[in-house]
Design a protein around this motif. Structure first.
Motif, PDB file in Angstrom:
ATOM      1  N   LEU A 183       4.629 -48.900 -16.193  1.00 58.74           N
ATOM      2  CA  LEU A 183       3.695 -48.910 -15.057  1.00 58.74           C
ATOM      3  C   LEU A 183       3.308 -47.495 -14.655  1.00 58.74           C
ATOM      4  N   LEU A 184       4.294 -46.613 -14.731  1.00 56.87           N
ATOM      5  CA  LEU A 184       4.066 -45.212 -14.381  1.00 56.87           C
ATOM      6  C   LEU A 184       2.996 -44.606 -15.274  1.00 56.87           C
ATOM      7  N   ASN A 185       2.941 -45.067 -16.510  1.00 48.98           N
ATOM      8  CA  ASN A 185       2.002 -44.510 -17.470  1.00 48.98           C
ATOM      9  C   ASN A 185       0.738 -45.337 -17.638  1.00 48.98           C
ATOM     10  N   THR A 186       0.553 -46.351 -16.782  1.00 47.24           N
ATOM     11  CA  THR A 186      -0.641 -47.177 -16.880  1.00 47.24           C
ATOM     12  C   THR A 186      -1.614 -46.774 -15.773  1.00 47.24           C
ATOM     13  N   ASP A 187      -2.567 -45.916 -16.110  1.00 45.88           N
ATOM     14  CA  ASP A 187      -3.476 -45.409 -15.087  1.00 45.88           C
ATOM     15  C   ASP A 187      -4.391 -46.498 -14.534  1.00 45.88           C
ATOM     16  N   TYR A 188      -4.651 -47.509 -15.360  1.00 49.06           N
ATOM     17  CA  TYR A 188      -5.501 -48.619 -14.916  1.00 49.06           C
ATOM     18  C   TYR A 188      -4.919 -49.278 -13.664  1.00 49.06           C
ATOM     19  N   LEU A 189      -3.596 -49.311 -13.562  1.00 43.69           N
ATOM     20  CA  LEU A 189      -2.956 -49.913 -12.393  1.00 43.69           C
ATOM     21  C   LEU A 189      -2.434 -48.840 -11.427  1.00 43.69           C
ATOM     22  N   GLY A 190      -3.069 -47.687 -11.451  1.00 40.05           N
ATOM     23  CA  GLY A 190      -2.733 -46.674 -10.443  1.00 40.05           C
ATOM     24  C   GLY A 190      -1.727 -45.636 -10.880  1.00 40.05           C
ATOM     25  N   GLY A 191      -1.004 -45.889 -11.945  1.00 35.39           N
ATOM     26  CA  GLY A 191      -0.024 -44.914 -12.430  1.00 35.39           C
ATOM     27  C   GLY A 191       0.962 -44.523 -11.360  1.00 35.39           C
ATOM     28  N   ALA A 192       1.318 -43.234 -11.355  1.00 35.68           N
ATOM     29  CA  ALA A 192       2.355 -42.762 -10.434  1.00 35.68           C
ATOM     30  C   ALA A 192       1.887 -42.754  -8.982  1.00 35.68           C
ATOM     31  N   THR A 193       0.566 -42.584  -8.772  1.00 41.84           N
ATOM     32  CA  THR A 193       0.084 -42.474  -7.390  1.00 41.84           C
ATOM     33  C   THR A 193       0.142 -43.806  -6.655  1.00 41.84           C
ATOM     34  N   GLY A 194       0.107 -44.886  -7.394  1.00 40.24           N
ATOM     35  CA  GLY A 194       0.228 -46.181  -6.737  1.00 40.24           C
ATOM     36  C   GLY A 194      -1.060 -46.988  -6.812  1.00 40.24           C
ATOM     37  N   PHE A 195      -0.947 -48.237  -6.461  1.00 40.92           N
ATOM     38  CA  PHE A 195      -2.019 -49.211  -6.600  1.00 40.92           C
ATOM     39  C   PHE A 195      -2.260 -49.797  -5.207  1.00 40.92           C
ATOM     40  N   SER A 196      -3.464 -49.577  -4.661  1.00 34.66           N
ATOM     41  CA  SER A 196      -3.759 -50.085  -3.316  1.00 34.66           C
ATOM     42  C   SER A 196      -4.130 -51.559  -3.372  1.00 34.66           C
ATOM     43  N   TYR A 215       1.478 -57.305   0.965  1.00 41.09           N
ATOM     44  CA  TYR A 215       1.815 -57.038   2.361  1.00 41.09           C
ATOM     45  C   TYR A 215       1.864 -55.539   2.634  1.00 41.09           C
ATOM     46  N   MET A 216       2.263 -54.763   1.632  1.00 45.67           N
ATOM     47  CA  MET A 216       2.595 -53.355   1.861  1.00 45.67           C
ATOM     48  C   MET A 216       1.417 -52.388   1.709  1.00 45.67           C
ATOM     49  N   TYR A 217       0.201 -52.860   1.469  1.00 40.14           N
ATOM     50  CA  TYR A 217      -1.001 -52.027   1.264  1.00 40.14           C
ATOM     51  C   TYR A 217      -0.976 -51.266  -0.059  1.00 40.14           C
ATOM     52  N   ILE A 218       0.188 -50.764  -0.442  1.00 40.30           N
ATOM     53  CA  ILE A 218       0.236 -49.979  -1.685  1.00 40.30           C
ATOM     54  C   ILE A 218       1.557 -50.240  -2.406  1.00 40.30           C
ATOM     55  N   ILE A 219       1.465 -50.315  -3.738  1.00 42.78           N
ATOM     56  CA  ILE A 219       2.702 -50.424  -4.517  1.00 42.78           C
ATOM     57  C   ILE A 219       2.773 -49.261  -5.486  1.00 42.78           C
ATOM     58  N   GLN A 220       3.983 -48.752  -5.655  1.00 40.88           N
ATOM     59  CA  GLN A 220       4.196 -47.624  -6.569  1.00 40.88           C
ATOM     60  C   GLN A 220       5.358 -47.958  -7.497  1.00 40.88           C
ATOM     61  N   PRO A 221       5.277 -47.499  -8.741  1.00 43.50           N
ATOM     62  CA  PRO A 221       6.377 -47.809  -9.672  1.00 43.50           C
ATOM     63  C   PRO A 221       7.735 -47.374  -9.136  1.00 43.50           C
ATOM     64  N   MET A 222       7.748 -46.255  -8.386  1.00 49.00           N
ATOM     65  CA  MET A 222       9.061 -45.751  -7.967  1.00 49.00           C
ATOM     66  C   MET A 222       9.725 -46.639  -6.913  1.00 49.00           C
ATOM     67  N   SER A 223       8.945 -47.548  -6.278  1.00 45.16           N
ATOM     68  CA  SER A 223       9.613 -48.462  -5.339  1.00 45.16           C
ATOM     69  C   SER A 223      10.402 -49.536  -6.071  1.00 45.16           C
ATOM     70  N   PHE A 224      10.209 -49.627  -7.402  1.00 48.86           N
ATOM     71  CA  PHE A 224      10.885 -50.690  -8.141  1.00 48.86           C
ATOM     72  C   PHE A 224      11.910 -50.130  -9.130  1.00 48.86           C
ATOM     73  N   SER A 225      12.540 -49.036  -8.751  1.00 52.00           N
ATOM     74  CA  SER A 225      13.512 -48.433  -9.667  1.00 52.00           C
ATOM     75  C   SER A 225      14.815 -49.236  -9.622  1.00 52.00           C
TER      76      SER A 225
END
Lengths: 296, 255, 310
Positions: free
Chosen positions: C133-146, C221-231
């Protein structure tokens, strides 16, 4: 310049340095697993504590490399024994799950307790060595590379000697083979387990100091990734087998360097985990492991 | 026709032969004993028959079907059930749940029916409850139906193992040292029980036992195993006088 | 056994009461948004801990990659909602489906492993998902997916209730007992005709599916998801909830998820202290009460109904 051969050779050198560090950490994992069948998740964090002790000795106390290394190894050995006595010993007859969760808890405790004490801030390790870089053709190696490899080799030889020829080492092998029988033969099982933790933790601390020296920075969470990777290295080599940990560590370091070297550094960690899963699926007992089956 | 036919069966563990060239034939309705000194390979034979181990060589034919390499649960579907020498109950579950789990393969409702609590679930559960209770009653365990299996006394745990095996509705029952740890009176009762369940459930039984009074008392034919090989087989009287058997047992146990 | 009895009616009434009190105070504004968020997160974590309990507590398979399935559900549902302009419900269902498929793909090979090895393999799988997910820019990559916020208390609460009921019903059925027999004694279970691989994969898949569903709720619910929240830290958090409540107890998992989430919310400004407290709690719990708060028992209202109806 810049031929593929040079590039490979350069990554090989980086890989051996990194792999030596992994191997040092992996030894502690493998020894503890060998003796009490516990994945000591806190092991990587003991490495972190060792790095901080090393940092304190070199910056505040102005020690040079060797005394700092020895102090870090000694104090971490004590820490390892304390952890074992407080957290793991009461659980010796508990389920594997309970022990594993305790180890995870201990890992968190060291990481975040460490943060409370030393703040989450990254610290810069002083340069205890000349920043000399030796170049042979297009291949460069740092003074630090040489120190890492030499330190690792010396420590491993020392460990081999302890395990093979000393009374404690023989007791360790006996306990890992059969705890009850060893006990009946008059071996003090508790002390032997403590000695295993002390040795493993000392090696981890050495790895911690080496990481600090090599990468210059340390922080309270620095133990997580190298810890996991060293564990993978131990599994790769065959958990519980000392030469396996050395082999696995080197292999991990080399693979990681090569993955980074060919331009996939963001996938470096994934590579480690993929190796882990492939090994577990194909040869779950590791490269040097034997097959053990459950008796029905 | 033979219910179970074992031909040239061998199993080696890293070069060491635990069972070699075993030949065995069991007809429907027979009660057969398998005896031999400690380490003769008796339990290994059970593990081979039930699919826990894959044979190195040879064939096992059960009800005319070749069943080498079938996983244990499929062997169970075909109608072979077993007990374990070192009791393997589901300790943290109730006595009746132990039996219900063995009856699971005969349950008629599927996962979705269970999740949605459709009528089939209640019907199926009621049937299981009733059948499991019947099995417990046979072994005098019905009053302990809701106790945890691990809290039963040893003798009752052994009986629960047999009850559980029966709940899979087998045609061939393998009993691994059913009388181990029982006193003579309990062994006597067990002997009668084994005879009775054989008749009641139309069973064929193969049992491993060290207690010679039990083996000689109930078995019609006996196979004697030593070092993984059949050294004798025949009626109890033939076995008692067979010089090879006496030799194998000399200093081991009095016959 | 009956579907409609006093016990079930009372439970339903209690659920409606809890729902209504929170909903009314939230609408009236007496319940601060912070508390409301905590309660929604409690619902999300209840789904996560109960579903992990199915895998680890009931089927006995030590898995520490639950955050991986949660992230798969979160990103898959966000993909449907944001990229495909799908509805929330289609997003949630898609997230659960993809997580379930991932559960099968990951479960089939790894469930052959035992104990510690399975734990490490699932941890590795979770990390691989995160790095992908971190390396998938289509889904926001490291910055997160709104993701727009469309989940509210109503969604979170009732999806949680339905999830818990489904898992409970599964466990209290013949198939659930088959899963428990795997935990109790795999060799005996196999000998009694239980296809242990099938039931391990089934429990793993159902667990993964609900983790995916919880991930979908979380994402929307959270407005944004980031790969690092799922470590793997999140996986450990969920495991800690299950262990705190008691392996093999659904009510335990609910209590564990509630306590840990509320504790985390209170200590949100002291993240290090929060982790130290959780760590000490886990260690003390394992030493002095390894079976958690509930052990493998359930909090029951059975005294309300006659013995026959149970």
């Amino acid at each position: 310049m810049g031929s593929a051969g040079d590039l490979i050779l350069q990554q090989l050198i980086n890989g051996i340095s990194l792999g030596s560090i992994y191997a040092l950490i992996a030894l502690g994992y493998t020894m503890v697993y060998g003796i009490i069948q516990l994945i000591n998740f806190a092991h990587g964090d003991v490495m972190m504590v060792g790095a901080y002790i090393g940092w304190f000795c070199t910056t505040v106390l102005k020690f040079s490399f060797l005394p700092a290394l020895i102090v870090a190894m000694f104090l971490s050995a004590v820490l390892g024994v304390i952890i074992e006595r407080i957290a793991y010993k009461p659980l010796r007859n508990a389920t594997r799950l309970a022990a594993l969760i305790t180890a995870i808890g201990m890992s968190f405790f060291l990481e975040y307790g460490g943060m409370l004490i030393v703040t989450p801030q990254t610290r810069t390790f002083p340069s205890v060595f000349p920043q000399t870089v030796y170049t042979f053709g297009n291949v460069a190696f740092k003074y630090g590379d040489i120190v890492i490899v030499i330190t690792t080799v010396i420590l491993m030889l020392l460990l081999q000697f302890i395990v093979k020829y000393t009374k404690t080492g023989k007791a360790m092998r006996a306990v890992s083979y059969d705890k009850d029988a060893a006990n009946l033969m008059g071996i003090n099982v508790n002390n032997t387990i403590s000695a295993t933790f002390a040795l493993g933790s000392a090696l981890a601390a050495a790895a911690g100091v080496l990481i600090g020296v090599y990468f210059n920075t340390i922080d309270p969470l620095m133990g997580i990734m190298p810890g996991l990777k060293a564990f993978i290295a131990a599994v790769l080599g065959g958990i519980g087998i000392i030469p396996g940990a050395m082999l696995g560590g080197l292999a991990m370091g080399l693979i990681e360097s090569i993955v980074s070297g060919i331009g996939y550094s963001t996938w470096r960690d994934a590579a480690a985990f993929i190796i882990l899963i492939v090994v577990l699926l194909i040869k779950p007992n590791g490269l040097l492991g034997k097959n053990i089956r459950e008796k029905v | 026709m033979a219910l179970l036919k074992v031909e040239n069966l061998s199993k080696s563990f890293s070069g060491l032969k635990a069972v070699s060239n075993l030949e065995m034939e069991i007809k429907e309705g027979e009660l057969i004993g398998l005896i031999g000194p400690n380490g003769a390979g008796k339990t290994t034979v059970f593990n081979l028959l039930t699919g826990v181990y894959v044979p190195t060589e040879g064939t096992i034919t059960f009800q005319g079907k070749k069943m080498n390499g079938l996983p244990p649960y499929k062997v169970s579907y075909l109608g072979m059930a077993r007990t374990f020498q070192n009791i393997r109950l589901f300790g943290d579950l109730t006595v009746i749940d132990n039996v219900k789990i063995a009856y699971h393969q005969h349950v008629s409702y599927n996962t979705l029916t269970g999740i949605l609590r459709l009528p089939g679930f209640f019907k199926g559960e009621a049937e299981m409850e009733q059948k499991a209770y019947e099995f417990l009653k046979i072994f005098g365990l019905h009053e302990k139906a809701n106790e945890l299996a691990k809290n039963l006394p040893y003798g009752q745990q052994r009986r629960l193992e047999i009850a559980r095996a029966l709940a899979t509705k087998p045609s061939l029952l393998l009993l691994d040292e059913p009388a181990a740890g029982m006193n003579p009176q309990e062994t006597q009762n067990l002997m009668e029980l084994i005879r009775w369940i054989r008749k009641e459930f139309n069973l064929t039984i193969l049992l491993i036992e060290h207690d010679m009074s039990l083996v000689m008392g109930v078995c019609e034919r006996i196979y004697v195993l030593d070092y993984g090989m059949v050294i004798a087989h025949g009626t109890p009287d033939e076995i008692k006088t067979n010089p090879k058997v006496i030799e194998a047992y000399l200093g081991e146990e009095a016959i | 056994m009956k579907l409609f009895n006093l016990k079930n009616a009372l439970i339903l009434a209690a659920l409606i009461a809890v729902y209504a009190i929170v909903q009314m105070t939230a609408v009236a504004g007496t319940l601060s948004p912070f508390y409301l968020m905590t309660l929604v997160l409690v619902c999300v974590y209840i789904i996560l801990s109960v579903s992990l309990n199915l895998i680890t507590g009931y089927t006995g398979q030590l898995a520490i990659g639950h955050a991986g399935f949660m992230s798969i559900g979160a990103y898959a549902s966000a993909f449907i909602v944001v990229k495909m302009q799908g509805s929330l419900i289609s997003g949630l269902l898609f997230g659960a489906l993809i997580a379930a498929i991932a559960g099968i793909i990951i479960g089939v090979p790894t469930l052959r492993l035992r104990g510690d090895y399975l734990a490490i393999a699932t941890l590795g799988m979770g990390e691989i998902v995160r790095i992908i997910l971190l390396n998938t820019d289509y889904l926001g990559g490291a910055t997160g997916f709104s993701v727009p916020k469309s989940v509210d208390w109503t969604w979170a609460f009732w999806i949680m209730v339905v999830s818990v009921v489904i898992i409970r019903n599964f466990i209290n059925s013949s198939h659930g007992r088959a899963c428990i027999s795997v935990r109790e004694n795999e060799i005996a279970a196999e000998a009694m005709g239980i296809n242990t691989t099938k039931y391990k994969v089934m429990a793993f898949t159902i667990g993964a599916m609900f983790a995916g569903l919880a991930g979908g709720l979380y994402a929307n619910y959270m407005y944004i998801i980031q790969p690092m929240s799922f470590s793997f830290l999140k996986s450990f958090d969920i495991l800690a909830m299950v262990v705190l409540g008691g392996l093999g107890s659904i009510t335990g998992s609910i209590i564990g998820a509630g306590l840990m989430t509320i504790l985390s919310a209170y200590l949100a400004n002291f993240p290090e202290m929060r982790m130290v407290i959780i760590a000490v709690l886990l260690i003390l719990l394992m030493i002095f009460r390894p079976n958690g708060i509930m052990g493998n028992k359930e909090f029951k209202l059975n005294f309300l109904i006659s013995k026959k109806e149970r």
